[in-house]
Scaffold this motif. Structure first.
Motif, PDB file in Angstrom:
ATOM      1  N   UNK A 133      42.230  35.606  35.011  1.00 13.07           N
ATOM      2  CA  UNK A 133      41.054  35.804  34.346  1.00 13.07           C
ATOM      3  C   UNK A 133      41.436  36.036  32.988  1.00 13.07           C
ATOM      4  N   UNK A 134      42.241  37.085  32.710  1.00  8.01           N
ATOM      5  CA  UNK A 134      42.622  37.648  31.433  1.00  8.01           C
ATOM      6  C   UNK A 134      44.082  38.502  31.457  1.00  8.01           C
ATOM      7  N   UNK A 135      44.717  38.533  30.359  1.00  5.91           N
ATOM      8  CA  UNK A 135      45.988  39.198  30.581  1.00  5.91           C
ATOM      9  C   UNK A 135      45.891  40.453  30.968  1.00  5.91           C
ATOM     10  N   UNK A 136      46.642  41.083  32.008  1.00  6.31           N
ATOM     11  CA  UNK A 136      46.585  42.229  32.678  1.00  6.31           C
ATOM     12  C   UNK A 136      45.441  42.300  33.764  1.00  6.31           C
ATOM     13  N   UNK A 137      44.724  41.461  33.851  1.00  6.77           N
ATOM     14  CA  UNK A 137      43.744  41.575  34.956  1.00  6.77           C
ATOM     15  C   UNK A 137      44.396  41.037  36.187  1.00  6.77           C
ATOM     16  N   UNK A 138      44.536  41.933  37.185  1.00  8.52           N
ATOM     17  CA  UNK A 138      44.925  41.732  38.537  1.00  8.52           C
ATOM     18  C   UNK A 138      43.892  41.726  39.657  1.00  8.52           C
ATOM     19  N   UNK A 139      44.016  40.854  40.749  1.00 12.75           N
ATOM     20  CA  UNK A 139      43.059  40.677  41.877  1.00 12.75           C
ATOM     21  C   UNK A 139      43.804  41.604  42.845  1.00 12.75           C
ATOM     22  N   UNK A 140      43.199  42.639  43.334  1.00 10.40           N
ATOM     23  CA  UNK A 140      43.536  43.531  44.233  1.00 10.40           C
ATOM     24  C   UNK A 140      42.857  43.239  45.755  1.00 10.40           C
ATOM     25  N   UNK A 141      43.874  43.140  46.729  1.00  9.34           N
ATOM     26  CA  UNK A 141      43.113  42.931  48.101  1.00  9.34           C
ATOM     27  C   UNK A 141      43.848  44.203  49.011  1.00  9.34           C
ATOM     28  N   UNK A 142      43.078  44.164  50.019  1.00  5.00           N
ATOM     29  CA  UNK A 142      43.614  44.948  51.233  1.00  5.00           C
ATOM     30  C   UNK A 142      42.822  46.344  51.247  1.00  5.00           C
ATOM     31  N   UNK A 143      41.709  46.381  50.501  1.00 15.74           N
ATOM     32  CA  UNK A 143      40.844  47.646  50.425  1.00 15.74           C
ATOM     33  C   UNK A 143      39.989  47.890  51.669  1.00 15.74           C
ATOM     34  N   UNK A 144      39.102  48.907  51.844  1.00 12.42           N
ATOM     35  CA  UNK A 144      38.252  48.914  52.631  1.00 12.42           C
ATOM     36  C   UNK A 144      37.241  47.644  52.879  1.00 12.42           C
ATOM     37  N   UNK A 145      37.061  47.063  54.035  1.00  9.52           N
ATOM     38  CA  UNK A 145      36.226  45.759  54.243  1.00  9.52           C
ATOM     39  C   UNK A 145      34.766  45.958  54.116  1.00  9.52           C
ATOM     40  N   UNK A 146      34.216  47.521  54.106  1.00  4.41           N
ATOM     41  CA  UNK A 146      33.035  47.874  53.733  1.00  4.41           C
ATOM     42  C   UNK A 146      32.545  47.268  52.405  1.00  4.41           C
ATOM     43  N   UNK A 147      33.562  47.192  51.380  1.00  2.00           N
ATOM     44  CA  UNK A 147      33.175  47.097  50.008  1.00  2.00           C
ATOM     45  C   UNK A 147      33.169  45.471  49.574  1.00  2.00           C
ATOM     46  N   UNK A 148      33.153  44.833  50.596  1.00  2.00           N
ATOM     47  CA  UNK A 148      33.076  43.180  50.235  1.00  2.00           C
ATOM     48  C   UNK A 148      31.522  43.055  49.839  1.00  2.00           C
ATOM     49  N   UNK A 149      31.251  42.663  48.530  1.00  2.00           N
ATOM     50  CA  UNK A 149      30.007  42.474  47.871  1.00  2.00           C
ATOM     51  C   UNK A 149      30.095  41.404  47.122  1.00  2.00           C
ATOM     52  N   UNK A 150      29.075  40.297  46.930  1.00  2.00           N
ATOM     53  CA  UNK A 150      29.111  39.068  46.007  1.00  2.00           C
ATOM     54  C   UNK A 150      29.227  39.446  44.513  1.00  2.00           C
ATOM     55  N   UNK A 151      29.515  38.457  43.725  1.00  2.00           N
ATOM     56  CA  UNK A 151      29.415  38.814  42.283  1.00  2.00           C
ATOM     57  C   UNK A 151      27.875  38.849  41.938  1.00  2.00           C
ATOM     58  N   UNK A 152      27.576  39.165  40.672  1.00  2.00           N
ATOM     59  CA  UNK A 152      26.423  39.078  40.125  1.00  2.00           C
ATOM     60  C   UNK A 152      25.849  37.777  39.989  1.00  2.00           C
ATOM     61  N   UNK A 153      24.536  37.471  40.230  1.00  2.00           N
ATOM     62  CA  UNK A 153      23.902  36.261  40.301  1.00  2.00           C
ATOM     63  C   UNK A 153      24.021  35.708  38.645  1.00  2.00           C
ATOM     64  N   UNK A 154      24.435  36.579  37.572  1.00  2.00           N
ATOM     65  CA  UNK A 154      24.469  35.921  36.455  1.00  2.00           C
ATOM     66  C   UNK A 154      25.501  36.960  35.611  1.00  2.00           C
ATOM     67  N   UNK A 155      26.296  36.304  35.040  1.00  2.00           N
ATOM     68  CA  UNK A 155      27.513  37.154  34.598  1.00  2.00           C
ATOM     69  C   UNK A 155      27.090  37.801  33.274  1.00  2.00           C
ATOM     70  N   UNK A 156      27.416  39.160  32.895  1.00  2.00           N
ATOM     71  CA  UNK A 156      27.453  39.642  31.880  1.00  2.00           C
ATOM     72  C   UNK A 156      28.111  38.935  30.421  1.00  2.00           C
ATOM     73  N   UNK A 157      27.597  39.037  29.655  1.00  2.00           N
ATOM     74  CA  UNK A 157      28.360  38.406  28.317  1.00  2.00           C
ATOM     75  C   UNK A 157      29.238  39.384  27.796  1.00  2.00           C
ATOM     76  N   UNK A 158      29.174  40.710  28.243  1.00  2.00           N
ATOM     77  CA  UNK A 158      29.898  41.628  27.763  1.00  2.00           C
ATOM     78  C   UNK A 158      30.193  42.658  28.702  1.00  2.00           C
ATOM     79  N   UNK A 159      31.677  42.764  29.161  1.00  2.00           N
ATOM     80  CA  UNK A 159      31.948  43.866  30.071  1.00  2.00           C
ATOM     81  C   UNK A 159      32.961  44.644  29.256  1.00  2.00           C
TER      82      UNK A 159
END
Length: 530
Positions: A133-159
């Motif tokens: 995604x971007x330098x320094x951005x890491x995809x982390x896995x293995x957390x609490x399975x209750x926290x599985x949620x979809x992405x936003x329907x429309x991405x933000x232009x600024x985060x």
């Protein structure tokens, strides 16, 4: 057991290798990486390997024999132990203020209270699976399975930088301000990426991450001492007239002028995209007319307005969007060699058609390299900052010989509708009527930039069985057409994120991406399937 792979085309020079799970991806990437670094046979033509949740993107050069590359990938996969797993490394604690704008929505989607969401996020260790995604951005896995949620329907232009988000099975932290579609639950002050640190990324594959509740006004003051803030002065000050014999002084940078070359290769796995000149053909034309190396750094001016003063005699060439150009008030030709003598001013007007004009100078610009390139990457923040008044750019010696042609007659960017050639993408079959992409006349949105051309028109609709399916993040290429849940396509340009979670319906051919780089807001666009 061998790794089972399915190869999906990703444009003219890449394969998206689909596997069964993340373990297969990591095992295959570990097997292919030494071959790419060894550079023998077809592997010498591979520029990047981009691991993701279920896929490995293999990016090659335009001249690569893709069929031969596919054969080799399948051979290696068949000889790779799918049970191989990366070793865990360090443990990093990440203090978080749980103040994200999507915290309530995440609570509603999961059936938890705000407090329970925070407890779930902090109560289970996470592991860095891969970067992207971007330098320094890491995809982390293995957390609490209750926290599985979809992405936003429309991405933000600024985060904002430091935002902590959730998407599917992953959690991640935005290292700098950027667009994004993750559900934001909090903020951290940790510096995730510092190009002068070794390694530059704080969170590397295999690292265990524990989120904690932040306390106090500054959670990680000690970490900031080793990293350069995004808006700090550059570590390499601009040249001065006393220090160089030939240079270009910026009198007015216009709306946006950047230093660009052909970009960075080989760093996508840690979130560093290629970047570089968006209209590659126009950039190369200027350098070749000047007798420069193809990679000699030049300027990319968006919507004109650039004014430069020569220090010493310089030879320049303007390509790309045709704009009125003068030297000390005297009109000069486009795509021609133009001499600008010591003290003279070169002024670039606003192009009637097209968006980006390239100013090449014989010898190229002498600017510091970051990860092997002088390119300014607006997505990652790597490379030189946008030009500013008073800056002095030294002229280098990136030449191959003397110019042999003093002018060219390139095709000018179109004023009206532009047709772009597109190949089927890896997720073409996700859409109920993929042919609609070519039947629709799209309009370029004002939200477009070097990261991508956003298009407006009748939304594309997914097949019923794909309506609520969340696509795990996978590697992206220049020219890929992503379709977010709102159905409005985004054509990725040079500063695109290296991975993304929206399906790619098609990939625009390289020559057509150059045309897309010149599209102005409001301009109509049509696609042609090839």
């Amino acid at each position: 057991m061998p790794v089972d792979v399915r190869l999906l085309p990703m444009g003219e020079s890449a394969w998206l290798v689909e596997t069964d799970d993340l373990g297969d991806v990591l095992a295959l990437e570990s097997a292919l990486r030494p071959l790419v670094e060894g550079g023998v046979g077809v592997w010498a033509d591979v520029d990047d390997l981009v691991p993701a949740a279920r896929t490995l993107l293999v990016v090659a050069r335009a001249t690569t024999d893709l069929d031969a590359l596919a054969t080799e990938v399948r051979r290696v996969a068949g000889n790779t132990d799918a049970t191989a797993a990366p070793l865990l490394t360090a443990v990093v604690e990440v203090p978080v203020r749980y103040d994200g704008p999507d915290l309530d929505d995440v609570a509603t989607r999961t059936g938890l209270s705000r407090e329970q969401v925070v407890a779930a996020h902090t109560g289970t260790p996470w592991r860095v699976a891969f970067g992207g995604f971007a330098p320094g951005f890491a995809y982390l896995v293995g957390g609490d399975p209750r926290l599985v949620v979809p992405r936003r329907a429309e991405p933000r232009t600024r985060v904002p930088a430091g935002a902590v988000g959730l998407a599917g099975e992953f959690t991640g932290i935005y290292p700098r301000e950027s667009p994004g579609g993750w559900q934001l639950v909090g903020t951290t002050d940790l510096v995730l990426w510092d190009a002068d640190r070794d390694p530059p990324a704080l969170l590397t594959p295999g690292t265990t991450v524990r989120f904690t509740l932040a306390s106090g006004r500054s959670t990680v003051a000690t970490q900031r001492s080793s990293a350069q803030p995004h808006h700090a002065p550059p570590r390499h000050p601009p040249a001065t007239r006393a220090a160089v014999t030939r240079a270009l002084e910026v009198l007015d940078p216009g709306p946006l002028t950047l230093v660009e070359d052909l970009g960075r290769v080989g760093h996508a796995a840690v979130g560093v995209g290629r970047s570089g000149a968006t209209d590659v053909g126009a950039f190369l034309l200027g350098n070749r007319l000047l007798g420069n190396t193809d990679t000699a750094p030049g300027l990319e001016a968006t919507l004109g307005g650039l004014r430069l003063r020569a220090h010493g005699d310089v030879l320049v060439c303007l390509t790309g969007a045709t704009a009125p150009v003068t030297v000390d008030g005297r009109p000069v030709a486009h795509a021609s060699l133009v001499e600008v003598r010591d003290g003279q001013e070169l002024s670039l007007g606003v192009p009637a058609a097209g968006l980006r004009t390239y100013v090449g100078v014989r010898g190229g610009l002498d600017v510091p390299l970051v990860l092997g390139s002088a390119s300014a990457d607006t997505m990652s923040g790597l490379g030189p900052r946008a030009l500013r008044a008073g800056q002095v750019l030294a002229v280098g010696s990136h030449t191959t010989g003397f110019p042999v042609v003093d002018a060219a007659v390139p095709a000018a960017p179109a004023l009206g509708p532009v047709e772009l050639d597109v190949l089927r993408g890896p997720r073409w079959g996700w859409f109920a009527d993929p042919g609609q992409l070519a039947r629709t006349t799209w309009t370029v949105s004002t939200d477009s930039d070097r990261r991508g051309v956003r298009l407006e028109g009748a939304p594309l609709v997914r097949r019923p069985e794909r309506q609520d399916v969340e696509l795990p993040s996978e590697g992206m290429v220049r020219g890929a057409i992503q379709v977010p849940p709102n159905g409005l396509p985004v054509l990725l340009l040079n500063d695109h994120p290296v991975t993304g979670g929206y399906p790619v319906i098609g990939v625009v051919r390289a020559a057509s991406v150059d045309r897309a780089a010149q599209l102005q807001p409001g301009q109509p666009v049509r696609f042609r399937w090839r």
